[in-house]
Each structure stands twice: as C-alpha cells, then as structure tokens.
Design a protein around this motif. Sequence first.
Motif, short mmCIF file in Angstrom:
data_model
loop_
_atom_site.label_atom_id
_atom_site.label_comp_id
_atom_site.label_asym_id
_atom_site.label_seq_id
_atom_site.Cartn_x
_atom_site.Cartn_y
_atom_site.Cartn_z
N PRO A 192 84.91 79.35 51.43
CA PRO A 192 83.96 80.49 51.20
C PRO A 192 83.58 80.79 52.38
O PRO A 192 83.08 79.98 53.28
CB PRO A 192 82.86 79.77 50.23
CG PRO A 192 83.40 78.74 49.31
CD PRO A 192 84.49 77.96 50.42
N GLY A 193 83.62 82.10 52.90
CA GLY A 193 83.38 82.45 54.08
C GLY A 193 84.16 82.51 55.24
O GLY A 193 83.80 82.86 56.45
N GLU A 194 85.13 81.84 54.88
CA GLU A 194 86.23 81.23 55.93
C GLU A 194 87.49 81.51 55.65
O GLU A 194 87.82 81.81 54.54
CB GLU A 194 86.12 79.83 56.60
CG GLU A 194 84.52 79.50 57.04
CD GLU A 194 84.34 78.01 57.47
OE1 GLU A 194 85.36 77.35 57.14
OE2 GLU A 194 83.13 77.76 57.85
N GLY A 195 88.51 81.70 56.74
CA GLY A 195 89.77 81.63 56.36
C GLY A 195 90.47 83.15 55.96
O GLY A 195 89.79 84.16 56.23
N ILE A 196 91.54 83.10 55.26
CA ILE A 196 92.09 84.53 54.90
C ILE A 196 91.49 85.10 54.18
O ILE A 196 91.17 86.49 54.10
CB ILE A 196 93.67 84.09 54.53
CG1 ILE A 196 94.50 83.02 55.58
CG2 ILE A 196 94.29 85.20 54.23
CD1 ILE A 196 94.44 83.85 56.73
N THR A 197 90.97 84.42 52.87
CA THR A 197 90.47 85.11 51.68
C THR A 197 88.85 85.21 51.66
O THR A 197 88.32 86.16 51.32
CB THR A 197 90.77 84.70 50.39
OG1 THR A 197 90.12 83.25 50.16
CG2 THR A 197 92.48 84.35 50.09
N THR A 198 88.37 84.26 52.44
CA THR A 198 86.88 83.74 52.30
C THR A 198 86.37 83.69 51.00
O THR A 198 85.23 83.73 50.67
CB THR A 198 86.05 84.86 53.10
OG1 THR A 198 86.22 85.89 52.44
CG2 THR A 198 86.73 85.07 54.51
N SER A 199 87.22 83.40 49.88
CA SER A 199 86.96 83.37 48.57
C SER A 199 86.18 82.16 48.10
O SER A 199 86.22 81.05 48.59
CB SER A 199 88.20 83.47 47.61
OG SER A 199 87.93 83.15 46.32
N LEU A 200 85.10 82.37 47.14
CA LEU A 200 84.62 81.23 46.42
C LEU A 200 85.35 80.53 45.58
O LEU A 200 85.15 79.21 45.10
CB LEU A 200 83.53 81.91 45.57
CG LEU A 200 82.29 82.61 46.25
CD1 LEU A 200 81.18 83.07 45.07
CD2 LEU A 200 81.60 81.87 47.21
N PHE A 201 86.51 81.11 45.22
CA PHE A 201 87.49 80.54 44.36
C PHE A 201 88.80 80.17 44.70
O PHE A 201 89.71 79.32 43.97
CB PHE A 201 87.38 81.18 42.79
CG PHE A 201 85.89 81.91 42.44
CD1 PHE A 201 85.16 81.09 42.04
CD2 PHE A 201 85.85 83.29 42.79
CE1 PHE A 201 83.87 81.70 41.72
CE2 PHE A 201 84.55 83.72 42.36
CZ PHE A 201 83.68 82.96 42.07
N TYR A 202 89.67 81.13 45.16
CA TYR A 202 90.84 81.09 45.81
C TYR A 202 91.39 80.58 46.91
O TYR A 202 90.76 80.83 48.04
CB TYR A 202 91.40 82.74 45.50
CG TYR A 202 92.92 82.66 45.48
CD1 TYR A 202 93.54 82.90 44.01
CD2 TYR A 202 93.83 82.77 46.57
CE1 TYR A 202 94.76 83.05 44.09
CE2 TYR A 202 95.13 82.87 46.47
CZ TYR A 202 95.80 82.88 45.10
OH TYR A 202 96.99 83.24 44.85
N CYS A 203 92.12 79.40 46.80
CA CYS A 203 92.35 78.70 48.33
C CYS A 203 93.30 79.55 49.11
O CYS A 203 94.29 79.95 48.34
CB CYS A 203 92.80 77.30 47.94
SG CYS A 203 94.07 77.12 46.88
N ASP A 204 93.24 79.33 50.14
CA ASP A 204 94.18 80.10 51.12
C ASP A 204 95.49 79.55 50.78
O ASP A 204 96.70 80.28 51.03
CB ASP A 204 93.72 80.07 52.73
CG ASP A 204 92.79 80.90 52.93
OD1 ASP A 204 92.38 81.73 52.13
OD2 ASP A 204 92.20 80.96 54.22
N GLN A 205 95.80 78.08 50.65
CA GLN A 205 97.02 77.50 50.51
C GLN A 205 97.81 78.20 49.21
O GLN A 205 98.94 77.86 49.33
CB GLN A 205 96.86 76.12 50.41
CG GLN A 205 96.30 75.19 51.75
CD GLN A 205 94.78 75.33 51.92
OE1 GLN A 205 94.07 76.16 51.08
NE2 GLN A 205 94.34 74.79 52.82
N ALA A 206 97.30 78.80 48.72
CA ALA A 206 98.06 79.35 47.22
C ALA A 206 98.85 80.49 47.68
O ALA A 206 99.61 80.89 47.01
CB ALA A 206 96.97 79.57 46.30
#
Length: 618
Positions: free
Chosen positions: A163-177
């Motif tokens: 959350p708040g970081e990386g490609i998506t910054t998502s609460l639920f979806y991991c960037d590695q997917a």
Amino acid sequence: MGLLSLGTPFDWKQTKIYADEIRKRGVKQFCNIHRKIKDRKNDCLKWGDEVEFTLVKFDHKNKKCYLLLKADEILPTLQGPENRDEKCLTLWRPEYANYMVEATPGAPYQHKTSCFNRVEANMKLRRKQVQDILGEDEYILSVTAFPWLGCSNFTFPNFKPTPGEGITTSLFYCDQAIYAGHPRFHCLTKNIRERRNRKVDINVPIFVDQNTPRPFIEDLNQYGDDPRPDSESKLASKPDHIYLDAMGFGMGCSCLQMTFQAQSLEEARHLYDQLTPLTPIMLALSASSPIWRGYLSDVDCRWNIISASCDDRTLEEKGLEPLKENRFVINKSRYGNIDSYLCEENQKYNDLTLIKDEELFQDLVQNGVDESLAKHIAHLFIRDPLVVFEEKLYINDDEETDHFENIQSTNWQNMRFKPPPINSSIGWRVEFRPTEVQMTDFENAALVTFIVLITRAILSFKLNLIMPLSKVDQNMETAQKRDACLNGKFFFRKNIQTDNGTECELTEMSVNEIVNGNDQFPGFIHIINEYLSHLDVDVDTQCTIKQYLHFIEERASGKLMTTAAWIRKFVRSHSEYKKDSKINEEINYDLMWRIYLISTGQIKCPELLNSYETKSTI
C-alpha cells in the motif's frame, strides 16, 4: 493485449511531453493507411477468436486455490513453434497478469462453413497445450474473474501488496501479479495512476443477503490503509460497495473476443455499426462474474469494473474541477462503449455528445478522410498515449504505425474498428469485445459461432439493427445487473428487416425475445437458421452448429443458467456460506475445483449444459 512493441518505456512525466507530437503523428499514420488502402476491395471473410485463460494452483490438503504466477515461464514454450517459423495450429500472447495467457487459432478461419466445426477442437487443443506443461496441481481454466482476486495470499507464490508504494500502490493487489515479461503492463498501470494523480477507484455494489451488515462498510485499516479518516481509499470507497483500487481488478479478468475481416472499408464500417447494438445482449448472455475480492456482488459482469480500472481521467476531465491543465471534459473512461457510428447513414443515431480534437479532425478531413470516420478518429485521439518507448519515438510515418496503434489500442471499447497493418495482406477488420469467457470450450465455441453467423446474416439479409447510441449505453448498464439475461428488458429495433431509410421504432424485449423471437420479432436463432438453409453445409458441421444454437436458445430462454447465476447459486448453497455475502477460502476452493471438473467433462452440470457432444475436429 494491445500493441506489444519493445523498448524503454517513458514514465508519465516524459510521456506527457511527447503526447501532442504522438497524437499528430498517429493521425498522420492513419491518413497514410487510409490513402493507400481505402479503395481496397474483395478481401474474403476471415475471422478468429481470442480466449484469455487463467492459471491456478490447488492446495487440496488445505482446501485452497491460488492464481498461479507462471505465464512468464510457460509462454516461451508455447511460442516456440511460432518463433521457429513452424506451421502453428495455435498462437500465444501474454496478457496483463502473470496468471493469464491469451490464445488464438494459428491462422484465421475462412469463409467455408466447415470452419465452424474446427473452433471448439482448436480451443480444446489450446487448453491441452497449456495443461501438458503445467506442474502438479496446476491447471488452466477459462473463468472471467477469479473470486479470491485481491484477498489474502491470492497468488502462488504468495506476495503481499505494498500500500502506497510500487506500481499499483494497492491495498489488495500485489505488483508481482502483473506480467513482467513485457514492459507495457507495468507502464500502463503506473502511468494511468500517475496521470490521474490518484489510484483508480472501483466500487461494486454488494449483494445484500440475510446476514450482510447494513450498511456494508469495510475497515480498510486492516489492509494497511492510512489510519486517517480522510485517506485516499476511505474517500474513494462507498458504503454498501466492494472497494477495489488497482488496474488488475479489471485487466486481470479474462474475456472472449472475435475479430472479422471485411470485404472492404465500407463493409467494415457497416459491421462495426450493426454489431454495436448486439454488444449488451451478448454481455448479458455470457454473464459470468458475480464475485469480487471475495464478496458476492449485485452485478453479474465485469464491464463497469474494468472500465473504472482503466479510467485515467483527471478530476478536471471528469468535470469535477475547472479545466486548467487538461483540454476536455470527457464523459467516459477510455475503456467503455463507443460514442459514434461510422457510416454516414447512421449519423442521425449518434445522440451522444462526441468530444473530438478539432485540429486533428481538420487534418483528417483535409487528408481525404470523410467526416464520419474523421470524427471517430479525432474522438479516440482526445486521449493521451500511455506507453511510449524511447526507441519508437522517431519512426518513419510512411512505413510504421506505432503512434496510431499506441492510442488506438488503448481505447478499449465494446467495438473496435481496425485498419489494415501497413504493407500487409490483412484487410479492414472489426473486433467484437464485450463477451465474457465461459468455463467450457463448448460454450465459448457456441458464442463465437453465434456471433459469426449473425454477421453473415446481417450482410446477406441486409438487416438493420441501428438504434440511438444512448439506448445502447442504457442496455449495457442493464446487461450487467444481476440475472439480466433472465429478467432484463433491452431496447431493440421492432423491425430489423428494413432499409436504413426507414424510421427507427424501438421496443423493450428480453434476451429470450431477441434471441428466440416473439409474435412480432423473428429472433436471431430463426434468422440464422434461415441463413443456413441457403448454404451447402456438410453433415458434421450441421450437427455441431445445431447443438451450439440449441445451447444459445436454452441459455437465452432461462432453461440453462448463465455462469454468473450458477456461481451465485453454488455459493449460496455451500455449507460454509454464512449468508453474509462473504466467500471464504474453502468456498473458493470448492467452486474452482467444480469449475475444473466441469470444464474437463469429468462431471456433468445440467443446470449449465445439456449433454452436448459435437463433431468438432481440427
């Protein structure tokens, strides 16, 4: 899939610098294609399908099912024959997520009716080619939306969201997917988020069951959200809705698409227009995605979810702030329904506000593109490019079309008009895009065959399906509602066997009436059978087509359930379901395993499928 050029992608700040130049040169590239090929005629019918498959991993001991992040490992093997210039019965491409693979026939199907008898067998071959190279407890499925997508540990191997970081910054979806084997997918995700200056926000209405909390409001802090009450996620999420916050919740879904080569530019435009009113009907007929992030929703389809997941509009472009940095207030996401018909005689039914780039429109007209088609292109080009490769910035506009395809391929609409690739034998094409993928090859082949036969009937019988585009938009909303295939009412032309000059009179009909007919309307099954009666069809192909049409007839009538209705019933009948709209890991496991067994024919499911056995063969 979209344009898969290779290179070093620019970030959004760099992309923005070159956006105007790319738009202008993209239009120039289209004008070059149009000038060279606009008068090309007599291309024969060719057509094909695209099936997006999902990879899963089962843990039978603990009753868990995961999305298998293995596309990057298996694609080199699947693409090996093509890369070695061998004759291929199937072709493979990457998709947005690393648990997805896209497959098409190795070559387009031709105009011969016997081709309808090859579709299902080719789909089975695609499934087998993947299954043969997967490991223990790893399987290929054709499902639109994985129910546990975005839940705790939904991938194998397991990765955590950031959350708040990386490609998506998502609460639920991991960037590695996200599929990392091509830079397009990471770049799309990041640049959409950075262009809009916030995460995507998707709110799916919850299905209210007996024990569903009212109002339904999740505690987002448990997912690592900013604890402040005015955090981005808390402001974006709505009560009584399932909140999703990443592009992967839409682009990580699978669908079934069809592409048709037309005889000429004029015929391609005609098919584009005539098929548009059918897109909501096929969406409802193929509905298969009622579960989102482990919750039962009150919708049956992915369309609005994927639309919101790709919505790169700023607050200014959505009309929520005065225009300062941006050029237009834009009514829709770049993933949505078309806003204009292409044929001149259908312009009076373009009753939606069409935003277009006036300068580019004038460029198109001055270069010999008629106003109807120029409006369409100038409308697509109000959008910015999203993925720009440094190595592809300066190309020969007379020989290459990357700038045109850059924007064309990121306008994801229910219909797509596709000019020929430059210096190619491929003709003018249209792509039919709304259909949700089904769990069996038989169902997918039936839907493909049904649509292809409708295109032939439209041209042979000079059918006219055109209606105001505002009604198509309303129908697309209706199509996504729970049990729309059974209960929805759709605007449709009363008389489709008329000349274009005849006044359009609409009525409201069910999917059953549109497909199977009523006292006033013949229905498409009857029309297709009439069309087939004029053809010389071999016995095996007759047998196969008859079973496909019977399935469509029974799905439309309600005798057979949609996939979405069947999934909803399965969940609500499960012993672990607490009538609270929540799907736990055991329910997800049992549902996915049942789908696997049905898709491989190991068990029967008479609620979804009768005992069909076609004569389909490679």
